[in-house]
Scaffold this motif. Sequence first.
Motif: not given
Length: 175
Positions: A1-15
């Motif tokens: 099963m493929q895991e899903a990660v949500l990244i909440i980040d307002n820094r575009k490059e780092q995200a």
Amino acid sequence: MQEAVLIIDNRKEQALKNKRTLESAGISVYLASDLTVAEMMLSEIEPDLVLISDGISEKTAIAKIREHCNSIRPVLVVLSKSSHMQDRIDALNFGADDFMSEPIASSEFLARIQAHLRRHFETETDSVTGLANQRISFKYLKRVINSDKIWAAMLIGINNFDQYKEIYGELAAEK
């Protein structure tokens, strides 16, 4: 099963850097630049892990995530430029499962995220069969249905299994 990660980040490059690192390990990654977008994505994708950057209010984000994730709460990881002990303690007291200080090596970042995902999946696995339990199975099925991939599903159940246990015992039932 493929895991899903949500990244909440307002820094575009780092995200994007974190997204590439996680995708290199076969993890599905979704990006949200603010909490409003993240709230909509939470119910849609039901991520296994949410990575919150320090540009987002950690206390508010964690409260909103708990509000939207009733059945299976994702692992909550705070990623911050701060290395102050009180910031770490505050994030953990708000409900985060981990706190990572930046800068962090990509290999350590990936290893820690994979460790959290592995433990998350292990807690949602039936100890006897080694298969995903009903809650996580439905979550993954929902993800597949919402994707554009070709899929098939099969549900197998055993009726009257408790009667089998009563007649033949626990040992036979476990086998």
